[in-house]
Write a protein that holds these residues in place. Structure first.
Motif, PDB file in Angstrom:
ATOM      1  N   ILE A   8       0.335  -3.080 -55.084  1.00 13.06           N
ATOM      2  CA  ILE A   8      -0.764  -3.086 -56.046  1.00 13.06           C
ATOM      3  C   ILE A   8      -1.910  -2.251 -55.483  1.00 13.06           C
ATOM      4  O   ILE A   8      -2.322  -2.425 -54.333  1.00 13.06           O
ATOM      5  CB  ILE A   8      -1.237  -4.521 -56.335  1.00 13.06           C
ATOM      6  CG1 ILE A   8      -0.104  -5.323 -56.964  1.00 13.06           C
ATOM      7  CG2 ILE A   8      -2.456  -4.516 -57.248  1.00 13.06           C
ATOM      8  CD1 ILE A   8      -0.384  -6.788 -57.078  1.00 13.06           C
ATOM      9  N   ASP A   9      -2.409  -1.355 -56.296  1.00 11.53           N
ATOM     10  CA  ASP A   9      -3.505  -0.489 -55.889  1.00 11.53           C
ATOM     11  C   ASP A   9      -4.716  -1.324 -55.464  1.00 11.53           C
ATOM     12  O   ASP A   9      -5.049  -2.302 -56.129  1.00 11.53           O
ATOM     13  CB  ASP A   9      -3.872   0.423 -57.064  1.00 11.53           C
ATOM     14  CG  ASP A   9      -4.864   1.480 -56.676  1.00 11.53           C
ATOM     15  OD1 ASP A   9      -6.065   1.225 -56.815  1.00 11.53           O
ATOM     16  OD2 ASP A   9      -4.426   2.555 -56.212  1.00 11.53           O
ATOM     17  N   PRO A  10      -5.394  -0.954 -54.380  1.00 11.41           N
ATOM     18  CA  PRO A  10      -6.565  -1.713 -53.926  1.00 11.41           C
ATOM     19  C   PRO A  10      -7.665  -1.819 -54.980  1.00 11.41           C
ATOM     20  O   PRO A  10      -8.363  -2.831 -55.054  1.00 11.41           O
ATOM     21  CB  PRO A  10      -7.055  -0.922 -52.705  1.00 11.41           C
ATOM     22  CG  PRO A  10      -5.887  -0.150 -52.236  1.00 11.41           C
ATOM     23  CD  PRO A  10      -5.038   0.121 -53.441  1.00 11.41           C
ATOM     24  N   THR A  11      -7.803  -0.794 -55.816  1.00  5.57           N
ATOM     25  CA  THR A  11      -8.809  -0.840 -56.875  1.00  5.57           C
ATOM     26  C   THR A  11      -8.463  -1.908 -57.904  1.00  5.57           C
ATOM     27  O   THR A  11      -9.350  -2.640 -58.367  1.00  5.57           O
ATOM     28  CB  THR A  11      -8.947   0.534 -57.560  1.00  5.57           C
ATOM     29  OG1 THR A  11      -9.264   1.508 -56.570  1.00  5.57           O
ATOM     30  CG2 THR A  11     -10.018   0.517 -58.624  1.00  5.57           C
ATOM     31  N   VAL A  12      -7.187  -2.039 -58.229  1.00  6.96           N
ATOM     32  CA  VAL A  12      -6.752  -3.075 -59.182  1.00  6.96           C
ATOM     33  C   VAL A  12      -7.054  -4.453 -58.599  1.00  6.96           C
ATOM     34  O   VAL A  12      -7.586  -5.330 -59.286  1.00  6.96           O
ATOM     35  CB  VAL A  12      -5.255  -2.935 -59.522  1.00  6.96           C
ATOM     36  CG1 VAL A  12      -4.758  -4.112 -60.351  1.00  6.96           C
ATOM     37  CG2 VAL A  12      -4.988  -1.621 -60.249  1.00  6.96           C
ATOM     38  N   ARG A  13      -6.756  -4.638 -57.311  1.00  5.81           N
ATOM     39  CA  ARG A  13      -7.047  -5.926 -56.659  1.00  5.81           C
ATOM     40  C   ARG A  13      -8.543  -6.212 -56.651  1.00  5.81           C
ATOM     41  O   ARG A  13      -8.967  -7.319 -56.980  1.00  5.81           O
ATOM     42  CB  ARG A  13      -6.512  -5.930 -55.229  1.00  5.81           C
ATOM     43  CG  ARG A  13      -5.044  -6.258 -55.159  1.00  5.81           C
ATOM     44  CD  ARG A  13      -4.614  -6.437 -53.744  1.00  5.81           C
ATOM     45  NE  ARG A  13      -4.037  -5.156 -53.340  1.00  5.81           N
ATOM     46  CZ  ARG A  13      -3.905  -4.738 -52.116  1.00  5.81           C
ATOM     47  NH1 ARG A  13      -4.313  -5.465 -51.116  1.00  5.81           N
ATOM     48  NH2 ARG A  13      -3.354  -3.580 -51.863  1.00  5.81           N
TER      49      ARG A  13
END
Length: 132
Positions: A8-13
């Motif tokens: 999961i992309d860090p921005t999504v998290r």
């Protein structure tokens, strides 16, 4: 499970965590509002939980879909986003109907909770300015 989370992309998290945090704060305010209005019972809490979990989940699924769509060509990416939006909207509709149909949920608490991510998104520019 951990392997899946690493993808999961860090921005999504980060953004999902922000949405979940603001949704939690707004949920507490919703509970307080029902309590002050003397309309609080366990169905308000359950309705709020149902709506909030659905709303945050909806935002997370949108983020995952955007992450996947970025790696695709224009037409498949557009189709994926359209399908995701339709399915997520259908999910919210089903949750809203269940919130009013089942006596264990307060339908108004469910509906209000579904709007919390939108409020969080509207507040983001103000909160970012405050940080700077």
């Amino acid at each position: 499970m951990r392997e899946w989370l690493k993808n999961i992309d860090p921005t999504v998290r980060k953004e999902t965590l922000y949405i979940a945090s603001v949704t939690g704060i707004l949920s507490l305010l919703l509970q307080a509002g029902f309590l002050i209005a003397m309309h609080w019972d366990y169905t308000v809490l359950l309705g709020n939980l149902l709506g909030a979990v659905t709303a945050v989940g909806n935002f997370f699924l949108m983020g995952i879909t955007v992450q996947k769509a970025v790696a695709k060509e224009k037409k498949p990416a557009s189709d994926l986003m359209r399908l995701s939006q339709t399915m997520r909207l259908l999910m919210q509709l089903v949750v809203a109907v269940l919130g009013f149909a089942l006596p264990c949920f307060n339908g108004y608490a469910v509906i209000l909770s579904l709007f919390f991510p939108r409020i969080a998104i509207m507040l983001r520019p103000f909160l970012d300015k405050k940080k700077q």
